[in-house]
Each structure stands twice: as C-alpha cells, then as structure tokens.
Design a protein around this motif. Structure first.
Motif, PDB file in Angstrom:
ATOM      1  N   ASP A  97       0.228  27.091 -39.400  1.00 13.81           N
ATOM      2  CA  ASP A  97       0.696  28.472 -39.508  1.00 13.81           C
ATOM      3  C   ASP A  97       1.534  28.894 -38.175  1.00 13.81           C
ATOM      4  O   ASP A  97       0.562  28.625 -37.319  1.00 13.81           O
ATOM      5  CB  ASP A  97       0.173  29.638 -40.425  1.00 13.81           C
ATOM      6  CG  ASP A  97       0.959  30.795 -40.788  1.00 13.81           C
ATOM      7  OD1 ASP A  97       2.233  30.648 -40.753  1.00 13.81           O
ATOM      8  OD2 ASP A  97       0.365  32.053 -40.644  1.00 13.81           O
ATOM      9  N   LYS A 140      -2.450  32.158 -41.214  1.00 15.79           N
ATOM     10  CA  LYS A 140      -2.790  31.861 -42.548  1.00 15.79           C
ATOM     11  C   LYS A 140      -3.503  30.453 -42.894  1.00 15.79           C
ATOM     12  O   LYS A 140      -3.906  30.093 -43.902  1.00 15.79           O
ATOM     13  CB  LYS A 140      -1.718  32.425 -43.427  1.00 15.79           C
ATOM     14  CG  LYS A 140      -1.376  33.896 -43.517  1.00 15.79           C
ATOM     15  CD  LYS A 140      -0.011  33.899 -44.209  1.00 15.79           C
ATOM     16  CE  LYS A 140       0.305  35.505 -44.215  1.00 15.79           C
ATOM     17  NZ  LYS A 140       1.371  35.899 -45.214  1.00 15.79           N
ATOM     18  N   SER A 141      -2.902  29.636 -41.958  1.00 13.96           N
ATOM     19  CA  SER A 141      -3.381  28.238 -42.120  1.00 13.96           C
ATOM     20  C   SER A 141      -3.515  27.485 -40.458  1.00 13.96           C
ATOM     21  O   SER A 141      -2.662  27.934 -39.780  1.00 13.96           O
ATOM     22  CB  SER A 141      -2.760  27.356 -43.190  1.00 13.96           C
ATOM     23  OG  SER A 141      -1.415  27.034 -42.371  1.00 13.96           O
ATOM     24  N   GLN A 146      -1.006  45.264 -36.998  1.00 13.90           N
ATOM     25  CA  GLN A 146      -1.635  44.277 -37.905  1.00 13.90           C
ATOM     26  C   GLN A 146      -2.782  44.968 -38.629  1.00 13.90           C
ATOM     27  O   GLN A 146      -3.834  44.340 -39.132  1.00 13.90           O
ATOM     28  CB  GLN A 146      -1.983  42.909 -37.383  1.00 13.90           C
ATOM     29  CG  GLN A 146      -1.868  41.683 -38.299  1.00 13.90           C
ATOM     30  CD  GLN A 146      -0.602  41.475 -39.095  1.00 13.90           C
ATOM     31  OE1 GLN A 146       0.253  42.031 -39.133  1.00 13.90           O
ATOM     32  NE2 GLN A 146      -0.535  40.163 -39.556  1.00 13.90           N
ATOM     33  N   GLY A 163      -9.423  36.135 -36.358  1.00 16.60           N
ATOM     34  CA  GLY A 163      -9.430  35.952 -37.984  1.00 16.60           C
ATOM     35  C   GLY A 163     -10.823  36.320 -38.601  1.00 16.60           C
ATOM     36  O   GLY A 163     -11.759  35.530 -38.228  1.00 16.60           O
ATOM     37  N   ASN A 194     -12.583  31.140 -42.639  1.00 18.69           N
ATOM     38  CA  ASN A 194     -11.373  31.327 -41.704  1.00 18.69           C
ATOM     39  C   ASN A 194     -10.230  30.544 -41.861  1.00 18.69           C
ATOM     40  O   ASN A 194     -10.115  29.049 -41.907  1.00 18.69           O
ATOM     41  CB  ASN A 194     -11.575  31.282 -40.279  1.00 18.69           C
ATOM     42  CG  ASN A 194     -10.426  31.753 -39.238  1.00 18.69           C
ATOM     43  OD1 ASN A 194      -9.548  31.647 -39.603  1.00 18.69           O
ATOM     44  ND2 ASN A 194     -11.112  32.428 -38.222  1.00 18.69           N
ATOM     45  N   PRO A 195      -9.235  31.157 -42.673  1.00 20.74           N
ATOM     46  CA  PRO A 195      -7.934  30.492 -42.907  1.00 20.74           C
ATOM     47  C   PRO A 195      -7.220  29.425 -41.827  1.00 20.74           C
ATOM     48  O   PRO A 195      -6.582  28.489 -42.272  1.00 20.74           O
ATOM     49  CB  PRO A 195      -7.007  31.310 -43.616  1.00 20.74           C
ATOM     50  CG  PRO A 195      -7.497  32.618 -43.163  1.00 20.74           C
ATOM     51  CD  PRO A 195      -8.901  32.525 -42.628  1.00 20.74           C
ATOM     52  N   ALA A 196      -7.582  29.773 -40.727  1.00 24.21           N
ATOM     53  CA  ALA A 196      -6.920  29.189 -39.561  1.00 24.21           C
ATOM     54  C   ALA A 196      -7.767  28.015 -39.182  1.00 24.21           C
ATOM     55  O   ALA A 196      -7.124  27.072 -38.384  1.00 24.21           O
ATOM     56  CB  ALA A 196      -6.777  30.260 -38.366  1.00 24.21           C
ATOM     57  N   GLY A 218     -12.461  37.140 -45.400  1.00 24.26           N
ATOM     58  CA  GLY A 218     -11.440  38.073 -46.201  1.00 24.26           C
ATOM     59  C   GLY A 218     -11.452  39.451 -45.543  1.00 24.26           C
ATOM     60  O   GLY A 218     -11.871  39.798 -44.572  1.00 24.26           O
TER      61      GLY A 218
END
Length: 250
Positions: free
Chosen positions: A62, A58-59, A149, A221, A189-191, A225
């Motif tokens: 994370d 998520k980051s 997932q 990822g 990409n939140p990562a 979204g």
C-alpha cells in the motif's frame, strides 16, 4: 475550488470548543491526499511543534499515509490523563522509532542504511485514537487524514536500543484494561514489518517539507486493530521483544 483555510478554521475551532463536527464546510472538504496534507499543515502551524509522526499502510504494497502528532500529545508511559481530554478513546498497540539525529533535505533520497543508523531506539507505544468529528464510521478518508488521521495522543514506552534483530512482523501484542486482557494477537500489523514505514517516512516527510528532527518519534501502525475503550481505565500494551507501555485514562 477547495478552500483549505475554511477546513483549518473548522478543525481548530472544534479542538478549541470541543464541539464535534458533522462534516467540514462545503468547499472545504479535501478531495485528495494533497488537500488533506494542506489542512494538516495549516492546523499544525497553529498548534505548535510536532513531536511525532503517525505512519500507516493497509498492506506491505500500500501507499503509506502520514499525520503529525503535536509535541504536547506525545506522552510518557505511566502518565494519567483525564477522560475528558478526548472525545472518544480507541486504543492501538504499536512499535515506534525515535530518531537520534536530524535527516535534513540533502538533494537526494537517503538510502535505507543511513535512515536506520539515524534511529536511536525502538519503543512500545499506545496510540490513542480520537476525532474532531462526530461519526468516524461514516467519515470520508480524506477528512480523516486532514484530522491528523484521527490521532489524539501517543504514549511512548521505554527505549530499546538493540532492536535491529527483532522479528517486528511476527510480534505478539496484547492489551489489558484494568488488569483484564482484552486482546492478544500475533503478526497483526497490516503493513508487515513496520520498519519500512520508518524508512518511507524519512524521505517522504522531506518531500512534504517536514524533515525528521532529532528526538522526533515515528509510530508505525497497530498490531491489534482499533480497540474501543470508551470508559478509559488503566491500559497496558505489551509487544513481544519490544516491551510494555501504560497509560491511565480517567
């Protein structure tokens, strides 16, 4: 006491019968990442070889999570798939990495240079999100993780071998459905730079007992979204510098 066998049986039956679950049975609902992975492993053992791994965070700070994608659900770009193959259709545009050699357990973690050298190519990819559950919005995260997932398939585009110098964090990603652009996003990409997820995966999967094998793909990822596409259609994802990938659903 957690009963992974009951969760495994429920998820396998949901796949077989195409009946969507409200929840896993009492006592069979995972309460930790380790519980979820135990369920994943049991379902994987029943379904057959793993062709890819879904890794996400998520980051950049994370703790990532991993989920297998069966070999039969790793799909070549340009394929046509029936809509009824999936319970739901949600689209993600991703960068995936194909490994060119095995990374077996070696008694110590691999360093980054060794892992990067084992990556044969980068690819544009479409992850098709699907679920064996009826209501993913209210589904607890450990059940999602147990259900791979929420993976339904991974469409892998053309190989890019000279990818190491790309700005993977700043990629602009777009998705068209039946020729109409439905989203375009930069740096989504939140990562962050997703190559760290491939590095993490190589050592983490050894710890899980599933070392990466030559030919397996690691996808890292979404840049857009989760994009609902309930009717399917002709779907094209383009990731700047990496390429385009397509699939027809329906």
């Amino acid at each position: 006491m957690f009963r992974p066998d009951a969760a495994i049986t429920a998820l396998l039956e949901a796949r077989r019968s195409r009946t969507r679950l409200t929840a896993l049975p009492e006592g069979a609902r995972p309460g930790s990442v380790a519980d979820s992975y135990a369920v994943q492993d049991g379902v994987t053992q029943a379904l057959g070889p793993v062709g890819a791994w879904k890794i996400g965070a998520k980051s950049p700070a994370d703790n990532p999570l991993s989920a297998p994608i069966q070999q039969g659900d790793v799909i070549e770009s340009g394929a046509s798939l029936p809509r009824d193959r999936f319970n739901i259709v949600i689209i993600e545009a991703e960068v995936a990495f194909r490994f060119g050699r095995d990374l077996p357990a070696s008694g110590a973690p691999y360093d980054d240079a060794v892992i990067l050298a084992a990556i044969e190519s980068a690819h544009p990819a479409i992850e098709i999100v699907d679920s064996r559950f009826a209501d993913i919005e209210n589904l607890d995260p450990f059940s999602k993780l147990a259900d791979f997932q929420l993976n339904g398939g991974l469409v892998v585009g053309p190989a890019l071998r000279d990818w190491q110098g790309l700005d993977l964090k700043g990629i602009t990603a777009s998705v068209t459905i039946d020729g109409k652009t439905v989203i375009e996003k930069t740096g989504g990409n939140p990562a962050g730079d997703p190559r760290w997820l491939a590095l993490w995966a190589a050592n983490n999967l050894i710890a899980r007992g599933h070392p990466i094998r030559a030919g397996q793909v690691v996808t890292t990822g979404s840049y857009v979204g989760m994009l609902p596409a309930p009717q399917g259609g002709e779907i094209v994802a383009t990731l700047s510098g990496v390429g385009s990938v397509s699939v027809k659903i329906g």
